[in-house]
Design an enzyme around this catalytic site. Structure first.
Site, PDB file in Angstrom:
ATOM      1  N   GLY A   1       5.929   8.444 -35.945  1.00  0.00           N
ATOM      2  CA  GLY A   1       5.725   9.416 -34.898  1.00  0.00           C
ATOM      3  C   GLY A   1       4.715   8.661 -33.979  1.00  0.00           C
ATOM      4  O   GLY A   1       4.721   7.540 -33.833  1.00  0.00           O
ATOM      5  N   CYS A   2       3.398   9.466 -33.445  1.00  0.00           N
ATOM      6  CA  CYS A   2       2.790   8.962 -32.547  1.00  0.00           C
ATOM      7  C   CYS A   2       1.761   7.881 -33.359  1.00  0.00           C
ATOM      8  O   CYS A   2       1.187   7.742 -34.234  1.00  0.00           O
ATOM      9  CB  CYS A   2       1.681   9.973 -32.378  1.00  0.00           C
ATOM     10  SG  CYS A   2       0.187   9.540 -31.445  1.00  0.00           S
ATOM     11  N   PHE A   3       2.043   6.638 -32.388  1.00  0.00           N
ATOM     12  CA  PHE A   3       1.380   5.377 -32.910  1.00  0.00           C
ATOM     13  C   PHE A   3      -0.131   5.438 -33.093  1.00  0.00           C
ATOM     14  O   PHE A   3      -0.912   4.661 -33.934  1.00  0.00           O
ATOM     15  CB  PHE A   3       1.901   4.213 -32.282  1.00  0.00           C
ATOM     16  CG  PHE A   3       1.996   4.050 -30.776  1.00  0.00           C
ATOM     17  CD1 PHE A   3       1.314   4.961 -29.978  1.00  0.00           C
ATOM     18  CD2 PHE A   3       2.893   3.015 -30.311  1.00  0.00           C
ATOM     19  CE1 PHE A   3       1.323   4.685 -28.659  1.00  0.00           C
ATOM     20  CE2 PHE A   3       2.956   3.064 -28.816  1.00  0.00           C
ATOM     21  CZ  PHE A   3       2.172   3.776 -27.992  1.00  0.00           C
ATOM     22  N   TRP A   4      -0.817   6.238 -32.196  1.00  0.00           N
ATOM     23  CA  TRP A   4      -2.144   6.370 -32.378  1.00  0.00           C
ATOM     24  C   TRP A   4      -2.418   6.694 -33.644  1.00  0.00           C
ATOM     25  O   TRP A   4      -3.427   6.474 -34.230  1.00  0.00           O
ATOM     26  CB  TRP A   4      -2.647   7.561 -31.423  1.00  0.00           C
ATOM     27  CG  TRP A   4      -2.433   7.344 -29.714  1.00  0.00           C
ATOM     28  CD1 TRP A   4      -1.956   6.251 -29.128  1.00  0.00           C
ATOM     29  CD2 TRP A   4      -2.464   8.389 -28.829  1.00  0.00           C
ATOM     30  NE1 TRP A   4      -1.805   6.339 -27.866  1.00  0.00           N
ATOM     31  CE2 TRP A   4      -2.218   7.636 -27.695  1.00  0.00           C
ATOM     32  CE3 TRP A   4      -2.786   9.522 -28.811  1.00  0.00           C
ATOM     33  CZ2 TRP A   4      -2.059   8.515 -26.606  1.00  0.00           C
ATOM     34  CZ3 TRP A   4      -2.964  10.342 -27.840  1.00  0.00           C
ATOM     35  CH2 TRP A   4      -2.622   9.611 -26.392  1.00  0.00           C
ATOM     36  N   CYS A   5      -1.704   7.740 -34.359  1.00  0.00           N
ATOM     37  CA  CYS A   5      -2.103   8.252 -35.570  1.00  0.00           C
ATOM     38  C   CYS A   5      -1.750   7.268 -36.676  1.00  0.00           C
ATOM     39  O   CYS A   5      -2.496   7.079 -37.684  1.00  0.00           O
ATOM     40  CB  CYS A   5      -1.610   9.614 -35.758  1.00  0.00           C
ATOM     41  SG  CYS A   5      -1.929  10.888 -34.637  1.00  0.00           S
TER      42      CYS A   5
END
Length: 268
Positions: free
Chosen positions: A103-107
């Protein structure tokens, strides 16, 4: 209502990402929010009001430089700042490489940075048909890329099997078209293998999880060969370190940890 909420969170994330193009200004305004600097900042604006522009601009510039130094010290990873303490060994051909999409690569980046033995993480894109894609192109879902994180690790301190074990509890393996509030193939969960041994270990790890009987639904996380990896724009790298307030707000609003607690029974 649920559809409206997902759209709202999606927009918030895009807005947060786009705002990083003005990161210098944002860093200054974030600094102003700190109580220790608030009174002094008011004096700066008072000077501006009195048209003492030269002194005011100098003070503002000094604050901006202090903020930039503070951010630089906080960035504790190779490739985007100083090497982390556990990364004292220089990155070389001896470092292992693993690539995961959750999913979100930040996370995903934030989650893997906590894993012992990890030397560095890089947010990026792979699996698509367009060379050097931009975030805007990938987020449209039209290029075939997936948001992913490339992990460099020290084989003397961890193993690929341990990284796989660390990856599973950070995703929802039961959802095929996205993760949490982010929907579309560009946000689906994937384990990208770099050689035959990684493929074998990834398939064995998935099979073990399926055989455990933990889930009644099928595990839909894909296992695919790694193709060319394109690092994402600089403002995406270390996002959780550069923008801790916005990152935490996004992660909470997206319902990521709430869903992980529901799927895995682990509170974060």
């Amino acid at each position: 209502m649920q559809q409206w909420r997902r759209a709202s969170i999606h927009i918030k994330r895009r807005a947060a990402a786009g705002a990083q193009e003005l990161i210098g200004y944002l860093a200054y305004f974030e600094l102003l929010a700190r109580p220790a600097w608030f009174a002094y900042s008011m004096n700066v604006f008072d000077h501006i009001h009195r048209k003492q522009a030269g002194v005011a601009l100098l003070a503002a510039f000094s604050l901006l430089m202090l903020s930039a130094c503070d951010q630089s010290n906080a960035r504790n990873k190779s490739g985007s700042g100083s090497l982390p303490e556990h990364g004292a060994v220089a990155l070389s051909s001896a470092a292992g490489i693993a690539t995961f999409a959750g999913g979100c690569f930040w996370c995903t980046e934030a989650d893997f940075d906590k894993v012992p033995g990890v030397l560095s993480t890089t947010s990026g894109y792979l699996g698509g048909t367009v060379a050097n894609p931009t975030y805007k192109q990938v987020s449209s879902g039209k290029t075939g890329h997936v948001e992913a994180v490339q992990v460099r690790f020290d084989p003397a301190k961890t193993t690929y099997a341990k990284l796989l074990a660390a990856f599973w509890p950070t995703i929802d393996p039961l959802t095929s078209d996205g993760q949490f509030c982010d929907h579309g193939g560009q946000y689906r969960s994937v384990i990208f293998y770099h050689d035959a041994e990684q493929k074998r270990e990834a398939e064995a790890s998935k099979a073990e999880l399926e055989a455990s009987g933990r889930f009644k639904q099928p595990i839909v996380t894909e296992i695919l060969p790694a193709t060319e990896f394109y690092p994402a724009e600089e403002y995406h790298q270390d996002y959780y370190l550069k923008n801790p307030i916005r990152y935490k707000y996004y992660r909470s609003s997206c319902g990521r940890d709430a869903r992980l607690a529901e799927v895995w029974g682990i509170s974060r």
